[in-house]
Design an enzyme around this catalytic site. Sequence first.
Site, short mmCIF file in Angstrom:
data_model
loop_
_atom_site.label_atom_id
_atom_site.label_comp_id
_atom_site.label_asym_id
_atom_site.label_seq_id
_atom_site.Cartn_x
_atom_site.Cartn_y
_atom_site.Cartn_z
N ARG A 1 -63.20 1.18 1.40
CA ARG A 1 -63.06 -0.26 1.62
C ARG A 1 -61.74 -0.79 1.06
O ARG A 1 -61.05 -1.57 1.72
CB ARG A 1 -64.24 -1.02 1.01
CG ARG A 1 -65.55 -0.78 1.76
CD ARG A 1 -66.70 -1.52 1.14
NE ARG A 1 -66.86 -1.08 -0.25
CZ ARG A 1 -67.48 -1.78 -1.19
NH1 ARG A 1 -67.99 -2.97 -0.93
NH2 ARG A 1 -67.59 -1.31 -2.41
N ASN B 1 -69.84 -1.67 3.03
CA ASN B 1 -70.70 -0.48 2.94
C ASN B 1 -72.08 -0.82 3.49
O ASN B 1 -72.56 -1.94 3.31
CB ASN B 1 -70.87 -0.04 1.48
CG ASN B 1 -69.66 0.67 0.93
OD1 ASN B 1 -68.80 1.14 1.67
ND2 ASN B 1 -69.58 0.75 -0.38
#
Length: 98
Positions: free
Chosen positions: A27, A45
């Site tokens: 990320r 996520n």
Amino acid sequence: MPGPDLDEKIETYYVRVRGVVQGVGFRHYTVRRAHELGVRGWVANLDDGSVEVMVQGAANQVDRMLEWLRRGPPHARVTDFFSEERFLDKRFERFEQH
């Protein structure tokens, strides 16, 4: 009279990646790459261990971001990549990590 500027058309893609994509900075690196390319959207996520991404921008920017997401950052290993164009009225203001 000049033709339309291709960068004015905004595309939006939903992406889901699986593999070794959590716990490896996926990320964080996705946000950095998005800022470098100038795309907007978000990355998050999922509970099943995959990562989902919404990418919005000009066609050439989105193409470059999708190409990067197929590989991911250095410590990631993408084993499954899914993307589809989404037709949204919403325009994202920035790229964020959720």
